[in-house]
Design a protein around this motif. Sequence first.
Motif, mmCIF file in Angstrom:
data_model
loop_
_atom_site.group_PDB
_atom_site.id
_atom_site.type_symbol
_atom_site.label_atom_id
_atom_site.label_comp_id
_atom_site.label_asym_id
_atom_site.label_seq_id
_atom_site.Cartn_x
_atom_site.Cartn_y
_atom_site.Cartn_z
ATOM 1 N N LEU A 63 0.816 -1.214 0.000
ATOM 2 C CA LEU A 63 0.000 0.000 0.000
ATOM 3 C C LEU A 63 0.849 1.263 0.000
ATOM 4 C CD1 LEU A 63 -2.937 -0.895 2.409
ATOM 5 C CD2 LEU A 63 -2.976 -0.705 -0.064
ATOM 6 N N ARG A 64 1.887 1.300 0.777
ATOM 7 C CA ARG A 64 2.857 2.404 0.822
ATOM 8 C C ARG A 64 2.240 3.785 0.586
ATOM 9 N NH1 ARG A 64 7.353 -0.900 0.842
ATOM 10 N NH2 ARG A 64 7.660 -2.266 -0.789
ATOM 11 N N GLY A 65 1.607 4.298 1.601
ATOM 12 C CA GLY A 65 1.068 5.645 1.508
ATOM 13 C C GLY A 65 -0.343 5.737 0.961
ATOM 14 N N GLU A 66 -0.872 4.667 0.388
ATOM 15 C CA GLU A 66 -2.249 4.673 -0.106
ATOM 16 C C GLU A 66 -3.204 4.549 1.076
ATOM 17 O OE1 GLU A 66 -3.197 1.999 -3.333
ATOM 18 O OE2 GLU A 66 -1.077 1.905 -3.853
ATOM 19 N N ASP A 67 -4.418 4.958 0.865
ATOM 20 C CA ASP A 67 -5.436 4.860 1.894
ATOM 21 C C ASP A 67 -5.868 3.401 2.042
ATOM 22 O OD1 ASP A 67 -7.519 5.232 3.662
ATOM 23 O OD2 ASP A 67 -8.831 6.223 2.208
#
Length: 159
Positions: A63-67
Amino acid sequence: MRQRRSAQKRRRALEFEAFCAGAAGRLLHVAHLLTAEPPDDAPQAERLLVRSLARTYAGWDRLRGEDPYEAARQQLVSRFAQTAWRYRRSSGGLLDRLSPQERLVLVLRMSEGVAEEQTAAVLGLPPERVHQILLRASAAMLSRRPPAAGRTRPEVATP
């Protein structure tokens, strides 16, 4: 190295657990609306949610920074869309008079606040079509008439 990896796994599990504690209730509500099952007896909605959360957990590190809520909702919506044929029969839920596609559009637009263009992209439909489906679903929910399948002809008094 082994300790570092196990610490990462623990951190990942704790992060996901915290996410589920905050978002699972809202996602379950979305699943109830999509499957048109009543909240007190909703095995299909629960199954849909569990499978969506499992896929979200599987991709948690990517996900790295995604919601994460957006990712989980996307999983829920795509799983529902893939198996929509299962949810054609009414179950007594809030949106049971709508078709699965109408429920999906109505929930994404009205309950989740997803923009029309984003909803169209998720469903692979033109935005105009999504707008028409939303209008039809809204009209069906606002009408006081029973669903089409259970509709009977009104009795006409004869003089």
